[in-house]
Design a protein around this motif. Structure first.
Motif, PDB file in Angstrom:
ATOM      1  N   LEU A 128       0.860  -1.184   0.000  1.00 43.42           N
ATOM      2  CA  LEU A 128       0.000   0.000   0.000  1.00 43.42           C
ATOM      3  C   LEU A 128       0.894   1.231   0.000  1.00 43.42           C
ATOM      4  N   TRP A 180      -1.876   4.255   8.192  1.00 44.83           N
ATOM      5  CA  TRP A 180      -1.776   3.774   6.810  1.00 44.83           C
ATOM      6  C   TRP A 180      -0.620   2.789   6.664  1.00 44.83           C
ATOM      7  N   VAL A 185      -1.900  -2.622   6.332  1.00 45.40           N
ATOM      8  CA  VAL A 185      -1.759  -3.801   5.459  1.00 45.40           C
ATOM      9  C   VAL A 185      -1.501  -5.072   6.261  1.00 45.40           C
ATOM     10  N   LEU A 234      -4.795  -6.080   7.899  1.00 44.70           N
ATOM     11  CA  LEU A 234      -5.695  -6.636   6.892  1.00 44.70           C
ATOM     12  C   LEU A 234      -5.277  -8.062   6.510  1.00 44.70           C
ATOM     13  N   PHE A 278     -13.643  -2.361   4.600  1.00 48.15           N
ATOM     14  CA  PHE A 278     -12.922  -2.359   5.878  1.00 48.15           C
ATOM     15  C   PHE A 278     -13.873  -2.153   7.057  1.00 48.15           C
ATOM     16  N   ILE A 309     -10.201   3.988   7.932  1.00 47.41           N
ATOM     17  CA  ILE A 309      -8.860   3.403   8.029  1.00 47.41           C
ATOM     18  C   ILE A 309      -7.961   4.272   8.902  1.00 47.41           C
ATOM     19  N   PHE A 336     -10.831  -0.972   0.370  1.00 49.06           N
ATOM     20  CA  PHE A 336      -9.641  -1.164  -0.454  1.00 49.06           C
ATOM     21  C   PHE A 336     -10.026  -1.834  -1.760  1.00 49.06           C
ATOM     22  N   VAL A 377      -7.991  -4.243  -4.749  1.00 47.64           N
ATOM     23  CA  VAL A 377      -6.776  -4.999  -5.045  1.00 47.64           C
ATOM     24  C   VAL A 377      -6.465  -4.889  -6.536  1.00 47.64           C
ATOM     25  N   ILE A 388      -2.830  -2.807  -2.861  1.00 51.40           N
ATOM     26  CA  ILE A 388      -4.171  -2.475  -2.379  1.00 51.40           C
ATOM     27  C   ILE A 388      -4.261  -0.952  -2.337  1.00 51.40           C
ATOM     28  N   TYR A 389      -5.410  -0.454  -2.788  1.00 54.92           N
ATOM     29  CA  TYR A 389      -5.627   0.982  -2.939  1.00 54.92           C
ATOM     30  C   TYR A 389      -6.833   1.396  -2.120  1.00 54.92           C
ATOM     31  N   PRO A 390      -6.715   2.472  -1.341  1.00 61.61           N
ATOM     32  CA  PRO A 390      -7.846   2.896  -0.512  1.00 61.61           C
ATOM     33  C   PRO A 390      -8.991   3.425  -1.364  1.00 61.61           C
ATOM     34  N   SER A 428     -16.097   2.740   0.810  1.00 58.07           N
ATOM     35  CA  SER A 428     -16.896   1.515   0.697  1.00 58.07           C
ATOM     36  C   SER A 428     -18.122   1.720  -0.194  1.00 58.07           C
TER      37      SER A 428
END
Length: 195
Positions: A81, A90, A94, A97, A115, A119, A128, A130, A158-160, A163
């Motif tokens: 990340l 941050w 990872v 997770l 999540f 975060i 996130f 992928v 993985i990118y924030p 949701s």
């Protein structure tokens, strides 16, 4: 000649860390998550500050690949990340997770992850996505890595995201979502994608 005879063989974790350190030419900070699976070691988070540039954090996992998932046929993943922030939440997320989802999530390209909470305090993001890691210049730096284990390692990015964007993604299609003007890989306060 005799030096080679007595050279200590490095463990897979040491080989993996050496691989990353050669790329980033910097010593990282290491954090350990207590394993949720008593039969496996915990997940280590490897955090590089100010990589790839000042004001950014890049982190990696080691330990996700020690688990097993039926979808992992050609190798096993570790995660990375990168975000523009100096908040260590941050850097460490990872590992958290990977520890929570080890053996449960395949971490396949295009997989969204809810999540279920913010975060970090400096962002409203709570999910996130992928995909291939953006931090490397060469595919050989993250794909099919031999670290001396019985399997190869594939580093997954993985990118924030928000949701709420998980529902938007299927409507737009992955490519349109990824190329959307609001989708900035490293900006943890970007505008939401709504359509």
């Amino acid at each position: 000649m005799f030096k080679n005879l007595f050279k200590k063989k490095l463990s897979p974790s040491e080989q993996y860390l050496n691989h990353l350190n050669k790329i980033f030419k910097k010593e990282p900070l290491l954090f350990k998550e207590d394993s949720l699976d008593k039969s496996l070691p915990g997940v280590t988070t490897i955090v590089y500050e100010n990589i790839p540039e000042k004001g950014m954090i890049t982190s990696f996992t080691y330990g996700l690949s020690l688990g097993n998932h039926p979808d992992w046929k050609n190798g096993r993943p570790e995660l990375t990340l990168t975000v523009r922030s100096d908040n260590f939440s941050w850097g460490r997320v990872v590992g958290y997770l990977a520890n929570q989802l080890r053996d449960k999530c395949p971490f396949s390209y295009g997989d969204p992850i809810d999540f279920q909470e913010k975060i970090s305090d400096d962002s409203e993001m709570d999910g996130f996505l992928v995909f291939a890691p953006s931090i490397f210049n060469n595919k050989s730096d993250y794909n099919n890595l031999d670290i001396g284990a019985k399997y190869k390692i594939y580093i997954k990015g993985i990118y924030p995201i928000y949701s709420s964007e998980i529902e938007v993604m299927p409507k737009l299609g992955f490519e349109r979502f990824w190329k959307h003007p609001n989708f900035d890989l490293y900006n943890i306060n970007r505008n939401k994608i709504t359509e």
